[in-house]
Structures are given as structure tokens and as C-alpha cells.
Motif scaffolding. Sequence first.
Motif, mmCIF file in Angstrom:
data_model
loop_
_atom_site.group_PDB
_atom_site.id
_atom_site.type_symbol
_atom_site.label_atom_id
_atom_site.label_comp_id
_atom_site.label_asym_id
_atom_site.label_seq_id
_atom_site.Cartn_x
_atom_site.Cartn_y
_atom_site.Cartn_z
ATOM 1 N N ASN A 54 0.809 -1.215 0.000
ATOM 2 C CA ASN A 54 0.000 0.000 0.000
ATOM 3 C C ASN A 54 0.843 1.266 0.000
ATOM 4 O O ASN A 54 0.498 2.255 -0.653
ATOM 5 C CB ASN A 54 -0.939 -0.020 1.203
ATOM 6 C CG ASN A 54 -2.026 -1.068 1.080
ATOM 7 O OD1 ASN A 54 -3.029 -0.861 0.415
ATOM 8 N ND2 ASN A 54 -1.812 -2.217 1.717
ATOM 9 N N ARG A 55 1.957 1.245 0.732
ATOM 10 C CA ARG A 55 2.832 2.420 0.745
ATOM 11 C C ARG A 55 3.406 2.663 -0.651
ATOM 12 O O ARG A 55 3.468 3.798 -1.129
ATOM 13 C CB ARG A 55 3.955 2.241 1.764
ATOM 14 C CG ARG A 55 4.814 3.479 1.974
ATOM 15 C CD ARG A 55 5.887 3.206 3.020
ATOM 16 N NE ARG A 55 5.309 2.972 4.321
ATOM 17 C CZ ARG A 55 5.088 3.932 5.229
ATOM 18 N NH1 ARG A 55 5.415 5.186 4.945
ATOM 19 N NH2 ARG A 55 4.566 3.654 6.392
ATOM 20 N N GLY A 100 0.864 4.323 -2.865
ATOM 21 C CA GLY A 100 0.808 5.776 -2.667
ATOM 22 C C GLY A 100 1.950 6.490 -3.356
ATOM 23 O O GLY A 100 1.769 7.568 -3.944
ATOM 24 N N PHE A 157 -5.922 13.611 -1.126
ATOM 25 C CA PHE A 157 -6.123 12.180 -0.872
ATOM 26 C C PHE A 157 -7.496 12.001 -0.267
ATOM 27 O O PHE A 157 -7.881 12.699 0.686
ATOM 28 C CB PHE A 157 -5.057 11.644 0.090
ATOM 29 C CG PHE A 157 -5.241 10.181 0.418
ATOM 30 C CD1 PHE A 157 -4.798 9.194 -0.455
ATOM 31 C CD2 PHE A 157 -5.870 9.795 1.589
ATOM 32 C CE1 PHE A 157 -4.978 7.846 -0.159
ATOM 33 C CE2 PHE A 157 -6.047 8.455 1.902
ATOM 34 C CZ PHE A 157 -5.600 7.470 1.022
ATOM 35 N N ARG A 187 -1.382 4.003 2.253
ATOM 36 C CA ARG A 187 -1.423 4.646 0.936
ATOM 37 C C ARG A 187 -1.169 6.148 1.061
ATOM 38 O O ARG A 187 -0.434 6.733 0.263
ATOM 39 C CB ARG A 187 -2.783 4.384 0.275
ATOM 40 C CG ARG A 187 -2.991 2.921 -0.070
ATOM 41 C CD ARG A 187 -4.427 2.598 -0.468
ATOM 42 N NE ARG A 187 -4.634 1.151 -0.375
ATOM 43 C CZ ARG A 187 -5.802 0.538 -0.555
ATOM 44 N NH1 ARG A 187 -6.881 1.253 -0.837
ATOM 45 N NH2 ARG A 187 -5.893 -0.779 -0.444
ATOM 46 N N LEU A 188 -1.779 6.760 2.069
ATOM 47 C CA LEU A 188 -1.549 8.189 2.291
ATOM 48 C C LEU A 188 -0.097 8.449 2.688
ATOM 49 O O LEU A 188 0.509 9.428 2.237
ATOM 50 C CB LEU A 188 -2.490 8.706 3.385
ATOM 51 C CG LEU A 188 -2.298 10.167 3.815
ATOM 52 C CD1 LEU A 188 -2.395 11.114 2.619
ATOM 53 C CD2 LEU A 188 -3.307 10.548 4.887
ATOM 54 N N LEU A 212 2.027 8.501 -0.400
ATOM 55 C CA LEU A 212 1.786 9.728 -1.153
ATOM 56 C C LEU A 212 2.492 10.909 -0.485
ATOM 57 O O LEU A 212 3.078 11.764 -1.161
ATOM 58 C CB LEU A 212 0.282 9.988 -1.249
ATOM 59 C CG LEU A 212 -0.175 11.128 -2.158
ATOM 60 C CD1 LEU A 212 0.115 10.797 -3.623
ATOM 61 C CD2 LEU A 212 -1.670 11.412 -1.964
ATOM 62 N N PHE A 233 -5.988 11.312 -5.356
ATOM 63 C CA PHE A 233 -5.722 9.888 -5.151
ATOM 64 C C PHE A 233 -6.851 9.358 -4.275
ATOM 65 O O PHE A 233 -6.988 9.754 -3.119
ATOM 66 C CB PHE A 233 -4.365 9.695 -4.478
ATOM 67 C CG PHE A 233 -3.958 8.258 -4.274
ATOM 68 C CD1 PHE A 233 -4.468 7.232 -5.050
ATOM 69 C CD2 PHE A 233 -3.023 7.927 -3.296
ATOM 70 C CE1 PHE A 233 -4.077 5.912 -4.860
ATOM 71 C CE2 PHE A 233 -2.618 6.617 -3.098
ATOM 72 C CZ PHE A 233 -3.152 5.600 -3.877
ATOM 73 N N TYR A 292 -7.684 2.850 -6.771
ATOM 74 C CA TYR A 292 -6.960 1.708 -6.205
ATOM 75 C C TYR A 292 -7.823 0.460 -6.360
ATOM 76 O O TYR A 292 -9.041 0.533 -6.218
ATOM 77 C CB TYR A 292 -6.668 1.943 -4.709
ATOM 78 C CG TYR A 292 -5.384 1.305 -4.222
ATOM 79 C CD1 TYR A 292 -4.228 2.059 -4.064
ATOM 80 C CD2 TYR A 292 -5.324 -0.053 -3.927
ATOM 81 C CE1 TYR A 292 -3.033 1.491 -3.618
ATOM 82 C CE2 TYR A 292 -4.148 -0.634 -3.484
ATOM 83 C CZ TYR A 292 -3.006 0.134 -3.328
ATOM 84 O OH TYR A 292 -1.828 -0.439 -2.896
#
Length: 337
Positions: A172-173, A176, A193, A205-206, A209, A253, A283
Motif C-alpha cells: 500500500n505504501r 501511494g 487524498f 497509501r496516504l 503519497l 488519489f 486503487y
Amino acid sequence: MTRRRGMDVNMGDIARLANVSKPTVSRVLNNSPLVNEETRERVLRVARENGYAINRNAQKLRQARNDTIAVVLDLASHRAGRIADPFIFELLAGVSEALSVRNQDLLLSPPNLTDAQSHIDLVSSRVADGFIFLGQGARGLMLRDLARAGAPFVVWGGVDPAEPYCAVGSDNRLGGRLAGELFVERGARRWMFVGNTAHTEIEMRLAGLREIAADHPGVTLEHLAAEQMAYASTFQGVAQRLRDKAPPPDAVFAFSDTAAMAVIAAFREIGLEAARDYSLCGYNDIPPAAHFTPAITTIEQETHLAGALLVEKLMQILEGGKPRSSVLPTRLIVRET
């Protein structure tokens, strides 16, 4: 010879008619590899011809496990428990298929199981052998308690080495970061986001980003929380933000492709179109994302592998193993937005 009715036929009758021992009949009905194919076919043919049906409930009571796996959906994250995101059902289908290959029954866990003890009780009462959680949601504390109690379960969601349980999910990272790199490439400066960071995977994910935004002076990053993971609530939240006097974002995003569709609809209300006026990344790469208008750029996570991996790891746990968490391949799928 007069054929007896199926309800009167027992295992001893099948053994006599097939000219085998009663233990052999038991092995055939339990799919034991110790029986040769010719004998297996003869016993099954005799059983069918005489209407003999296996009492699966009685069979399970004689076994150490009952071959039933409870699948737990994250109903609390959806308004009134209504899940409309196709991604969840893709995951569920994959798990169902993997369980069927292993001759395991699937039980959709009731929504009133909200704490660790209620899940433990389900295993103790032999209703289910273990659990597959589709989404961590806001249940982090409960999952940790369940792991400390030694309950057999695996989780689809954010993979964090610090957590005491086995999880399967995308990177997930990295997802982002991939979205951020795309926004940089397109020259976007005002990023937004959309997502509820109470969910581990969405918070990751955040975080990815943010890492890219921090490396590029002049880029601002706004976070719009979406407490309910549904199209309507996401649309309402984005639409409300766009009514503000602040300049609209030039890159968004979204935590899912369904949320990305809601973003597109909200921006259209003020006359802004994806790609022309702003960049957009979703996503999951659900099938509708490629056929939406415009086709949605997204982060792919290989859900066709997820079901098999989740089931495989849970089976390892039930057999006394300690499988490691797994991160699935994660890549950017660039489309029209």
C-alpha cells in the motif's frame, strides 16, 4: 434382491453390497488416498444406487476439525452494512474458490461478532475452524487480542511486520508513492487524498503519497476523510469540498476505484473533467475501472492470488504452522485519467 430405501441403508450395508470392509467404506467416503481407484468407484456406485447419503454433520462431529471456515466482512465500514464495492466480492469469490478446492465449507460470519471473545467462542463451539478477515477496518485492537489468544485467522489488508498476525495484501505504501510519482510527472501541485485512515491499508497509501509530496517543494497535500466506504458518501464529501472557495485540487488519489468514480461525478458538477482539469488515480483495478468513462488510472493489486494465499496460510495455521505475511505485486495501471 430387494433394494432398501436410502434412509434405511447404513455403512455396513454398503460394505456388504460392495464386498469390502466397513473401514474401507469409511475411507472412501472420507476421500482417503489409501483406497485404490477401482474400489473407490465400486463403493461410490453402490452407495449411489442405494440412495446412501453422507451425514456431513455427524461426520464432522467425529473429526478434529469440521472443515468450515468463517469469512468476516468489514460491514462496520459501510453504511447500514451495505457493501457495494465490487472489490470485496472479487476477494470473496477468490476465497470461496480456494476453499472449495480444499473441500472446505464457507460460513459468512454474522455481524454481531464484534470482539475477540465472540470469535473465540465460535471456534470453541466448533462452528468454524478459523477465520479469514476481508479487511482490517477499524478492528486493529480486536485482531491483536485475537492473535494473543491464539485463535486461527488470517487477514486481507495492510501488511505490517509489527502486527502479531498473518496478513496478505498489496504494498500500500508503494501504491501511494506510485500515485505521487504520476502526479509529479503530470506537473500537479495541489494534491488531495480521499480515504479514511482509520484503516491500516488506507493510512499506508496516504503515507506513501506524503513521502513523494515531501520530496517536491511547492506541492500541497490535502486529506479528505471518507468515513463510510461507499460511493454516495464519498461523492457528498468531495462535492462539499469543491463548493468551498479554495482552489480545487489538480490531482486526486482515491482509496478505491469506486471512490474514484464518485470523485469524477463530483468534479463534473462544477464543470471539471478528469485528465483535462485534474489527474486522478484509484486503487484495486476492479473490472469496471477500465471501461468507465474516462477509463480510470489505478493501482493494481493481484486479487486473483489473494484468495488462494489467504486459504493456504490459514490451512498452515490450522496444521500447526506459522506462515509469514505476504505482500502481493503492486503496480500502476495508467489509463485516461
